[in-house]
Structure formats: structure tokens, C-alpha cells
Scaffold this motif. Structure first.
Motif, mmCIF file in Angstrom:
data_model
loop_
_atom_site.group_PDB
_atom_site.id
_atom_site.type_symbol
_atom_site.label_atom_id
_atom_site.label_comp_id
_atom_site.label_asym_id
_atom_site.label_seq_id
_atom_site.Cartn_x
_atom_site.Cartn_y
_atom_site.Cartn_z
ATOM 1 N N GLN A 135 -1.367 -0.828 -3.151
ATOM 2 C CA GLN A 135 -2.021 0.087 -2.219
ATOM 3 C C GLN A 135 -1.948 -0.490 -0.807
ATOM 4 N N GLY A 136 -1.507 0.327 0.129
ATOM 5 C CA GLY A 136 -1.331 -0.113 1.509
ATOM 6 C C GLY A 136 0.103 -0.409 1.867
ATOM 7 N N ASP A 137 0.955 -0.656 0.876
ATOM 8 C CA ASP A 137 2.371 -0.858 1.137
ATOM 9 C C ASP A 137 3.059 0.490 1.321
ATOM 10 N N THR A 138 4.218 0.476 1.955
ATOM 11 C CA THR A 138 4.981 1.706 2.171
ATOM 12 C C THR A 138 6.224 1.778 1.296
ATOM 13 N N GLU A 139 6.662 0.648 0.787
ATOM 14 C CA GLU A 139 7.907 0.606 0.014
ATOM 15 C C GLU A 139 7.621 0.738 -1.480
#
Length: 473
Positions: free
Chosen positions: A51-55
Motif C-alpha cells: 500500500q502506497g507503492d505505484t508499481e
């Protein structure tokens, strides 16, 4: 993305005969593999991220065959596996590659996992390590399993002479014999075709994140079939983390064992008689956090030598029986005694068999001159099943050289819930005045939200040879 460790593969091209991917681990697998050797499921593309990552990272979606009890129809479920310490929640994105999505069900329902949907794609979040089923349009034969594991600790050294090490890749191992003090390690990315056998050996460990696969072994019921994992005459045994797929017969067998710990294993087996855990004249066995989908009993306790099976605990687990029982004590007893048996914190997702001999999510088959006592089911959540009985305790002479059992006593059901409409009435039957069922306690037994206070509200049939039956809130 430091806290999320991907099992097996980090890139994946779906829906092709040949797969192209990168293997995670010490050694690489051939970049093009046939589905016959590395079975893939093209129905789902599964991606994960903290959670919080974009990849997003794409997981390899494995395939496992399923079989419907009522008509023998085969299906193909998918499964993915990854490790995370869950210091952050993990987001999961599932794309269904064909057909439309009319409904979605994520189970166990007790987890209360919610999802969002956009076209043929859903997203949901896991807060901790768990094992779930994602089912589209009510299809339980071609569903998706997500196995979210805690991180592995203290991985063994491949160069250790006491370690049988299977690294990433495909291994046609056949028979794997394990001796005293040895560890068998299936690394992440390992697909091992074969079976494990150990006899007269203490301090045996089987662990890892790889797959032990029995699909190349004989499946013909008219010929000799081997157990996928067979451990006999041993103590201080550990089995942890691996996936066991397509057992030709019984999947994991303990016979004459003591002090055994089984954790975080997963079974996906469809062949006839592919029992999950067969525990035979064994003692002090703890099974924790396992997922079992079998085409026979998920766990079956037996005695073959007239002694005892005792102090067995199954807890914090998810069970799915496409045939027979989820939790069975008996019938094979050989005049021995079953005692101190506990099933605790279990989610039951499926049961399908309803006949006069072999029904029951929770069952005692009192046979073969056996004594059955001090058996407890506690914190059991049962979702609607295809068919069968929630409880079946009865005397029988099935699988019994010594005829019917001798006694059943001190059985309890505490904090048990069933939600659904397909189950037939449960049954507790004694045999005669000398072979009774004595002292059965129900506490907070709930059927479709209604607390049971008698046989009728529990949807339970009893006969005159049942004594000291009680209900309490």
C-alpha cells in the motif's frame, strides 16, 4: 518495496502455450517452458504491491485440477503465493482474462475482505498473512486461491550435507528418501515432481515455498499408488510452507509418529482418495495455519495397530473437501483409542457428500472396536456447502475388521456457526444399549444466526441411544 517478497516469478505473460518469465532465486529456469511441466493458469492475472507503492508486480498463476463430486467434472483453479511481513497492507489486483464478472465472493467470509471492481478487474487489500479463495460468478471449480505467507526464517544452506536442497527450477526427483536429522528444502520457484518417504527417522524437516507435485505418479486406483508425503516411525518432525499438488492417493501421512508440527502447508488435490492429512496411531501432533482442498477427507484420524491416536490439534486453518469429510475421527481403529482431539478456529468452505455412511463436516465414525472420547470442535465457521451434514456421529462397520466401535463419549461443540441452506439434518446416533453416545455438549451453536437450544433448532437428529445431550448459550 522492501517488505514484500515475491514467490516464484515477477513477470508473466498470460494465455500462451509457452511462458516467458524471470525466476527469482539462486538459479534461473529456462525462459520457455511447456505447461505440461510448469502448469500455468491463464484465467487470471494477479498483481500485488505494498500500500502506497505505484508499481504492480505480477505473480505467476499456477494451475491445479479440481473435480466435482456429483458428476466427476474437472475444473482448473489458479493459485498464487507470495511472502510479506505486512508492515504495510498489501494490495492485490486480479484480472479475469475471459468472460464477464457478474459476482465476486472472497472467502472465508469471516475475513470481511471488501473489493472494488472495474470491468474485468477487482482490487482488494490484505492486512495480514492468510489463505483466501476468490470466486467469480459462483464458480468454485475454476476459482483463484491467494496464499499470502509470512516471510521465511533461517533458510538452510544448500551446501549443508544434511539438507536435500531443491533450488528454483523443475526437478524430476521421483522417490525422495529422508533419513534422520535431514531437512528437505523446496526453495521458492522449485517444482519437484515426486514423493517423499521417511521411515525410522527422527528430527526430519520438510519446508520451503516450492511445490511438491504428484502428477507424474500413478493415479490408477486399480494399481499401487504412493502417498505424496509419508512419514512413519519418527518423532520431532516439522513440515512447513510448501504446496502439495495432485497427490495420487493420501497426501500427507503420519504413522507411528510423535511430536509433529505442521504449519502453513497447502494442499490442492483432485484424485480419488486424495485425503489431506492421515494421522495414524500418532501423538502430540499440532497442525496450524494450513489450507487443504482434497477430493476426500481433509483430515482423517486412524489407528491400525490397536494402540491410540491422541493429543491431536488442528487450528487456524481453512478446509475445503470436494468429497467426504472435512474433519473425521475413525473409522479405522483396530480396537484402539482416540482421545484428546481438538479442532479450533477453522473455516470450512466446502463439503459435498451426503449419504448414509460418509457424510459430515465434523464426523466421528465409531467402528472397528474403537473407543472415541474427549473430542472437541471449537470456533468453527461453516459456510454454505454443496451437500452433506454439518455433524455426523454414528456407529458403523465401514473399514472395520472388528465391526462396530465400542464407545463414544465426551464430545463438545463450542462457538460453531453454520450459515446456509444446503446442509441436511445433522445426526448423532448410538447403536444399541451397550454402544451409546454419551455426553455431548453444545455451547453457542448457531444456525443461520439463531442460537440452538434443542435438537430442532440445531437441525439435529438423535436416537434413543444418545445420553446427556445438552445445549447452552
Amino acid at each position: 518495496m522492501k517488505n514484500l517478497f515475491f514467490i516464484l516469478f515477477i513477470s508473466f505473460s498470460a494465455c500462451t502455450k509457452n511462458l516467458s518469465y524471470t525466476a527469482v532465486g539462486k538459479s534461473a529456469v529456462d525462459t520457455e517452458l511447456d505447461e505440461e511441466t510448469y502448469p500455468a493458469n491463464g484465467d487470471y492475472i494477479v498483481q500485488v504491491r505494498d500500500q502506497g507503492d505505484t508499481e504492480w508486480k505480477t505473480l505467476f498463476t499456477h494451475n491445479a485440477v479440481t473435480k466435482k463430486y456429483s458428476n466427476g467434472q474437472l475444473g482448473n483453479c489458479g493459485f498464487v503465493s507470495f511472502d510479506s511481513d505486512f508492515s504495510k497492507p498489501v494490495e492485490i489486483q486480479v484480472t479475469k482474462t475471459s468472460g464477464s464478472i457478474g459476482s465476486v465472493r472472497i472467502r472465508p467470509s469471516f475475513t470481511n475482505i471488501t473489493y472494488t471492481q472495474s470491468g474485468n478487474q477487482i482490487q482488494f487489500t490484505l492486512q495480514n498473512a492468510q489463505k483466501i479463495s476468490v470466486e467469480f460468478n459462483g464458480d468454485i471449480m475454476n476459482n483463484l486461491f491467494v496464499f499470502a505467507n509470512p516471510p521465511e526464517q533461517n533458510k538452510p544452506n544448500p551446501g549443508d550435507p544434511d539438507v536435500i536442497y531443491f533450488g528454483p527450477g523443475i526437478h524430476n526427483a521421483g522417490e525422495i528418501i529422508v533419513t534422520a536429522g535431514q531437512t528437505v528444502y523446496l526453495a521458492e520457484g522449485a517444482l519437484v515432481y515426486g514423493y517423499l518417504w521417511s521411515s525410522d527417522a527422527d528430527n526430519v524437516t520438510i519446508r520451503g515455498r516450492g511445490i511438491l507435485d504428484g502428477s507424474k505418479l500413478n493415479h490408477d486406483v486399480n494399481q499401487h499408488r504412493v502417498w505424496l508425503v509419508g512419514l512413519t516411525n519418527g518423532s520431532h518432525i516439522t513440515i512447513d510452507g510448501i504446496v502439495m499438488r495432485d497427490a495420487p492417493m493420501w497426501t500427507t501421512v503420519l504413522r507411528n509418529t510423535d511430536s509433529v508440527n505442521i504449519t502453513n502447508i497447502k494442499h490442492l488435490c483432485y484424485n480419488e482418495n486424495s485425503d489431506g492429512l492421515d494421522i495414524i496411531q500418532s501423538h502430540h501432533v499440532t497442525i496450524d495455519d494450513v489450507f487443504l482442498r482434497n477430493h476426500d477427507d481433509n483430515i482423517s484420524l486412524k489407528i491400525h495397530d490397536s494402540t491410540a491416536t491422541s493429543n491431536i490439534t488442528l487450528k487456524n486453518s481453512v478446509l475445503w473437501a470436494d468429497r467426504a469429510h472435512n474433519m473425521l475421527v475413525g473409522p479405522e481403529s483396530s480396537g484402539g483409542t482416540f482421545e484428546h482431539i481438538q479442532f479450533n478456529n477453522i473455516d470450512v468452505l466446502e463439503n459435498a457428500q451426503n449419504d448414509e455412511v460418509f457424510p459430515g463436516v465434523m464426523a466421528v465414525m465409531a467402528a472397528d472396536g474403537g473407543e472415541f472420547r474427549q473430542i472437541e470442535w471449537k470456533n468453527i465457521r461453516i459456510e454454505d456447502i454443496t451437500a452433506g451434514k454439518i455433524i455426523c456421529i454414528q456407529y458403523t462397520d465401514a473399514y472395520a475388521q472388528q465391526g462396530f466401535g465400542n464407545s463414544v463419549a465426551d464430545v463438545s461443540f463450542t462457538n460453531v456457526t453454520y450459515t446456509g441452506s444446503n446442509a441436511s439434518p445433522s445426526r448423532i446416533f448410538g447403536k444399541d444399549v451397550s454402544r451409546t453416545v454419551d455426553t455431548v455438549r453444545f455451547k453457542n451453536f448457531v444456525v443461520n444466526g439463531v442460537l440452538a437450544n434443542d435438537e430442532a433448532s440445531a437441525n439435529l437428529q438423535v436416537n434413543s441411544f444418545v445420553h446427556n445431550l445438552s445445549f447452552a448459550p
